[in-house]
Design a protein around this motif. Structure first.
Motif, PDB file in Angstrom:
ATOM      1  N   LEU A 101       0.836  -1.198   0.000  1.00 37.61           N
ATOM      2  CA  LEU A 101       0.000   0.000   0.000  1.00 37.61           C
ATOM      3  C   LEU A 101       0.872   1.250   0.000  1.00 37.61           C
ATOM      4  N   VAL A 102       0.533   2.194  -0.880  1.00 40.82           N
ATOM      5  CA  VAL A 102       1.243   3.472  -0.954  1.00 40.82           C
ATOM      6  C   VAL A 102       0.235   4.584  -0.692  1.00 40.82           C
ATOM      7  N   PHE A 103       0.525   5.427   0.293  1.00 36.21           N
ATOM      8  CA  PHE A 103      -0.363   6.518   0.652  1.00 36.21           C
ATOM      9  C   PHE A 103       0.304   7.852   0.343  1.00 36.21           C
ATOM     10  N   ILE A 104      -0.350   8.668  -0.484  1.00 34.18           N
ATOM     11  CA  ILE A 104       0.123  10.031  -0.704  1.00 34.18           C
ATOM     12  C   ILE A 104      -0.467  10.891   0.405  1.00 34.18           C
ATOM     13  N   LEU A 105       0.407  11.409   1.252  1.00 36.39           N
ATOM     14  CA  LEU A 105       0.008  12.113   2.460  1.00 36.39           C
ATOM     15  C   LEU A 105       0.096  13.624   2.254  1.00 36.39           C
ATOM     16  N   GLY A 106       0.108  14.371   3.351  1.00 35.84           N
ATOM     17  CA  GLY A 106       0.203  15.818   3.279  1.00 35.84           C
ATOM     18  C   GLY A 106       1.522  16.311   3.850  1.00 35.84           C
ATOM     19  N   ALA A 107       1.728  17.623   3.761  1.00 33.65           N
ATOM     20  CA  ALA A 107       2.962  18.236   4.257  1.00 33.65           C
ATOM     21  C   ALA A 107       2.849  18.663   5.716  1.00 33.65           C
ATOM     22  N   GLY A 108       1.642  18.737   6.257  1.00 33.62           N
ATOM     23  CA  GLY A 108       1.453  19.246   7.604  1.00 33.62           C
ATOM     24  C   GLY A 108       2.150  18.446   8.674  1.00 33.62           C
ATOM     25  N   SER A 109       2.427  17.176   8.395  1.00 32.41           N
ATOM     26  CA  SER A 109       3.084  16.305   9.375  1.00 32.41           C
ATOM     27  C   SER A 109       4.602  16.408   9.335  1.00 32.41           C
ATOM     28  N   LEU A 110       5.136  17.188   8.386  1.00 32.93           N
ATOM     29  CA  LEU A 110       6.580  17.399   8.325  1.00 32.93           C
ATOM     30  C   LEU A 110       6.985  18.467   9.336  1.00 32.93           C
ATOM     31  N   THR A 111       8.236  18.412   9.762  1.00 29.45           N
ATOM     32  CA  THR A 111       8.758  19.393  10.708  1.00 29.45           C
ATOM     33  C   THR A 111       9.432  20.532   9.952  1.00 29.45           C
ATOM     34  N   ASN A 112       9.141  21.758  10.363  1.00 36.75           N
ATOM     35  CA  ASN A 112       9.830  22.920   9.819  1.00 36.75           C
ATOM     36  C   ASN A 112      11.190  23.013  10.503  1.00 36.75           C
ATOM     37  N   PRO A 113      12.294  22.800   9.786  1.00 35.28           N
ATOM     38  CA  PRO A 113      13.605  22.803  10.435  1.00 35.28           C
ATOM     39  C   PRO A 113      13.979  24.144  11.052  1.00 35.28           C
ATOM     40  N   ALA A 114      13.334  25.205  10.598  1.00 31.90           N
ATOM     41  CA  ALA A 114      13.653  26.535  11.131  1.00 31.90           C
ATOM     42  C   ALA A 114      13.031  26.772  12.498  1.00 31.90           C
ATOM     43  N   THR A 115      11.922  26.081  12.782  1.00 33.24           N
ATOM     44  CA  THR A 115      11.215  26.312  14.041  1.00 33.24           C
ATOM     45  C   THR A 115      11.142  25.084  14.932  1.00 33.24           C
ATOM     46  N   GLY A 116      11.308  23.898  14.333  1.00 29.63           N
ATOM     47  CA  GLY A 116      11.157  22.663  15.095  1.00 29.63           C
ATOM     48  C   GLY A 116       9.710  22.257  15.288  1.00 29.63           C
ATOM     49  N   ALA A 117       8.780  23.054  14.759  1.00 28.95           N
ATOM     50  CA  ALA A 117       7.354  22.752  14.888  1.00 28.95           C
ATOM     51  C   ALA A 117       6.844  22.056  13.637  1.00 28.95           C
ATOM     52  N   LEU A 118       5.726  21.370  13.780  1.00 29.81           N
ATOM     53  CA  LEU A 118       5.124  20.737  12.615  1.00 29.81           C
ATOM     54  C   LEU A 118       4.656  21.805  11.631  1.00 29.81           C
TER      55      LEU A 118
END
Length: 216
Positions: A101-118
């Protein structure tokens, strides 16, 4: 390789379908509307007409891989998680004929390296985001669920902050942080996503995890 693409007439799915065909794979569009598939993919497209939520283990058994490329509107974005659960239940890894199974997800779950927040926190700050924030919010829940799954063979792929139709570039891969393209912006075209999906299917490098792809 026989690849089923759920949502093959949508923004991401149509490019995945075309890339699979281009590479000589046996691509099958799993759709609810055959006429729409003919219009978007061409009259010669291989099509299975079925609601994704009604797919059974028997339906999936004929595929080597199934790609979930469905996009839901904000008011029904909870269905991202619902469909993931349905596919996981229908494709247990204990079954010899179960697909990957391959799921195309979203970007919201990635971490912003500049802030450390999602990145979903950056998305919330976009003017007007309240109208569609439920999509990345539910895609985050989708990934959280998938990370608990060890009963099916799956992989998730997240695009960058902007995910829009466009030609393929050479994919740049990462893990859980936002990436930037050569222009310094965070974006992934649907063409680049399709290349990343097919690269992963033809040469598997990730198992039961999520990775991310950026334009070059």
């Amino acid at each position: 390789m026989r690849i089923g693409i759920i949502g093959a007439t949508g923004k991401a799915g149509r490019d995945v379908y075309r890339e699979a065909v281009r590479r000589g794979e046996d691509a099958v569009a799993i759709v609810r509307d055959a006429a729409r598939a003919d219009e978007v993919l061409g009259a010669g497209a291989a099509v299975v007409v079925k609601d994704a939520f009604e797919l059974t283990a028997a339906d999936l058994a004929g595929f080597d891989a199934v790609v979930d490329a469905v996009g839901f509107a904000p008011q029904e974005a909870e269905r991202h998680l619902e469909l993931s659960r349905r596919l996981v239940e229908a494709a247990p890894s204990s079954a010899a004929d179960a697909p990957r199974l391959v799921f195309i997800l979203g970007a919201g779950s990635l971490t912003n390296p500049a802030t450390g927040a999602l990145a979903i926190e950056d998305i919330r700050a976009i003017p007007g985001a309240e109208a569609w924030i439920n999509i990345p919010a539910q895609q985050l829940r989708q990934l959280e669920y998938l990370r608990t799954v060890d009963t099916a063979e799956w992989v998730g792929i997240s695009p960058q902050m902007t995910f829009a139709p466009g030609e393929a570039t050479t994919p740049r891969l990462g893990t859980d942080e936002l990436l930037t393209a050569a222009d310094g912006q965070s974006h992934t075209s649907t063409g680049t996503m399709a290349v990343a999906v097919l690269d992963e299917l033809q040469s598997p490098a990730h198992r039961n995890t999520r990775f991310t792809v950026s334009d070059a």
